[in-house]
Structure formats: structure tokens, C-alpha cells
Design an enzyme around this catalytic site. Sequence first.
Site, PDB file in Angstrom:
ATOM      1  N   GLY A 139      98.589  88.315 -31.431  1.00  0.00           N
ATOM      2  CA  GLY A 139      98.858  89.041 -30.193  1.00  0.00           C
ATOM      3  C   GLY A 139      97.599  89.664 -29.592  1.00  0.00           C
ATOM      4  N   GLU A 150      99.338  83.066 -36.537  1.00  0.00           N
ATOM      5  CA  GLU A 150     100.772  83.291 -36.762  1.00  0.00           C
ATOM      6  C   GLU A 150     101.389  82.289 -37.730  1.00  0.00           C
ATOM      7  OE1 GLU A 150      99.269  83.369 -33.800  1.00  0.00           O
ATOM      8  OE2 GLU A 150     100.102  84.966 -32.535  1.00  0.00           O
ATOM      9  N   GLU A 187      96.085  86.936 -27.627  1.00  0.00           N
ATOM     10  CA  GLU A 187      96.956  86.713 -26.464  1.00  0.00           C
ATOM     11  C   GLU A 187      96.774  87.812 -25.415  1.00  0.00           C
ATOM     12  OE1 GLU A 187     100.374  86.392 -29.143  1.00  0.00           O
ATOM     13  OE2 GLU A 187     100.795  84.450 -28.233  1.00  0.00           O
ATOM     14  N   ALA A 217     100.036  91.513 -33.461  1.00  0.00           N
ATOM     15  CA  ALA A 217     101.223  92.364 -33.473  1.00  0.00           C
ATOM     16  C   ALA A 217     101.298  93.018 -34.847  1.00  0.00           C
ATOM     17  CB  ALA A 217     102.463  91.529 -33.207  1.00  0.00           C
TER      18      ALA A 217
END
Length: 257
Positions: free
Chosen positions: A109, A132, A112, A66
Site C-alpha cells: 500500500g 502482497e 500504491e 497496509a
Amino acid sequence: ASPYEMILVERQGPAGLIRLNRPKALNALCDQLTAELADALAALDADPAVAAIILTGNEKAFAAGADIREMQDRAFPATYMKDFVAPWEAVLSVRKPVIAAVAGFALGGGCELAMMCDLILAADSARFGQPEINLGIIPGAGGSQRLTRAIGKSKAMEMVLTGRMMSAEEADRAGLVARVVPAAELIPEAVKMAEKIATLSPPAVAMAKEAVNAAFELPLREGVRLERRFFLSLFGTPDQKEGMAAFLEKRPAAFKG
Ligand code: CO8
């Protein structure tokens, strides 16, 4: 002209190829990129000429996560009221097979997003990680769940707790990826997969995808029941008659869907 700024969409035979294209930020998944991705996925899913979708990045990164700059000032409860993670899940509503073709970094992300696809094809340069924890947060788009189911508790725990990255080779051994191929072969191999899928019966392909994905949602007994209903229902398709006749007549099948 393309309506998109942060992704490139092209056709390669029966494959719809989406390339994340924010190279200066290692394809960090900002809101605009995510919205464009959701839009392109829906368009390719609706295009009858597309048999499978390939999601890829560039040599250096599939996606490094992200967008940290965009997330930095987000605050609760605004984050909760406007769930910025939800649009990422567009890939889960696609009914055609979605292949993640990963080279370079697939982090946070990005990892993911790759795991939300139906399968991951990895270049030998691929590196997977959930870093993260280094930012004072944890995975937020399914990483703690999907990584654990893919590679087991100890490996997932180590990666989520320490942020350690995995090489393509380790990801292959751990069962995170379908296969590792030389980086130059990544897209050609993914396209080959799409070409093979394009020759098959579309309802069988759609049910196969749904059945395997159900293994992650349902208890075994319910999953087996779902599979059984799909299996038996396929005997109602002309493609089943064609597929079995072609086998017995020693000729290629011509599936119509
Ligand atoms: N967000 C924003 N910008 C990024 C990101 C990112 N995730 N990753 C890299 N960039 C930018 C860098 O800031 C740099 O920009 P600039 O040139 O303007 O300084 C550029 O991309 C190149 O990066 P580096 O110079 O750092 O390149 P290196 O080759 O030295 O390092 C790394 C590559 C190791 C991949 C490094 O960039 C890195 O560690 N990136 C961050 C990885 C990370 O922590 N990812 C997790 C983010 S958090 C997350 O994904 C949470 C998901 C939860 C669900 C999300 C729902 C929306």
C-alpha cells in the site's frame, strides 16, 4: 497543538508537507493514519497559501504497506461492506499537485499510495515493491494497474508475482519515478519543485495536472480532446496575457490566478 498522532504537517514556503510518522511500524498504513492523511490533504488543498503538497515518510520508510496486524483478522463480507481501501484514495481528489518524496521502503500500500500521487521523487535509498503475494493476497489499492501502466507488463508482473523489490535506480530506469536524488536532498528538491509551481498560473497548473492524469483514464482521442479544451480555455485567463507579454518584454511574469 496538532490534531494528528500519526502524521506531521508543516509548511515549507509554498509547500504543504505531510510526513507519515509511525516510525516504529515503518509507517504501516493503519485506519487512523489513513484518516489523518485524508483530513490533512483536504486542509492543505483548501489553503490558498499552499501551491503543492509533499507527501513523505522518514529515512527508513515512506510506508511499508497496509498494517498487517490490523488486516489479519478482517473477514469477508465485512471487508466488502466497509471498504477499508476507499479512504486511501483521498489523495486522488486533491486538485493541487501532490509530490511523493520517497526514501526507504515503499511497499504494498505504500508503493500504491506513492503511485496515486502526481509524481514520485525518489531518494537513492528508495525501494519499491508489491510484496502482497507473500501474504497470500494481491495489491488492493491500484498496484496491479498503476504499476503496470508505469513500468510495463513484464516488470510489473515479475514484481507482483514474486514480490521482488526495485531499487531507486531501477525504478528510475523503468520510469516509475521522475528523478533520483541523494537522500539528503530529497525534501529540499521537492520543496524547490513546489516553489517553482508556486510562481506559475494556478489554473494552468490545475489543468496541466488534470490533463496528464486523464491520460490514465481516457482513450487517446478523448484525452486529446480534453487537453484541447483546457488549452483553448486558458486563452480566457489574464495569466495567459501576462505570461506571453512578460516573455515578449523579457521580464518575469507575475501570475495572479
Ligand atoms: N504492517 C504492520 N507492521 C509492519 C509492517 C506492515 N506492513 N511493516 C513493518 N512492520 C513492523 C514490523 O512488524 C516491526 O514491528 P515490531 O518491531 O513490533 O516487530 C517493525 O515494523 C519493523 O519492521 P522489521 O523488523 O520487519 O524491519 P526490517 O528492517 O527487518 O524489515 C521490511 C523491513 C522488509 C520492510 C519488513 O518490515 C517487511 O517485509 N514488511 C512488510 C512489507 C509488506 O508485506 N507490505 C505489504 C503489506 S500488504 C498491503 O500493503 C496491501 C495493500 C492493499 C491495499 C490496502 C488497503 C487498505
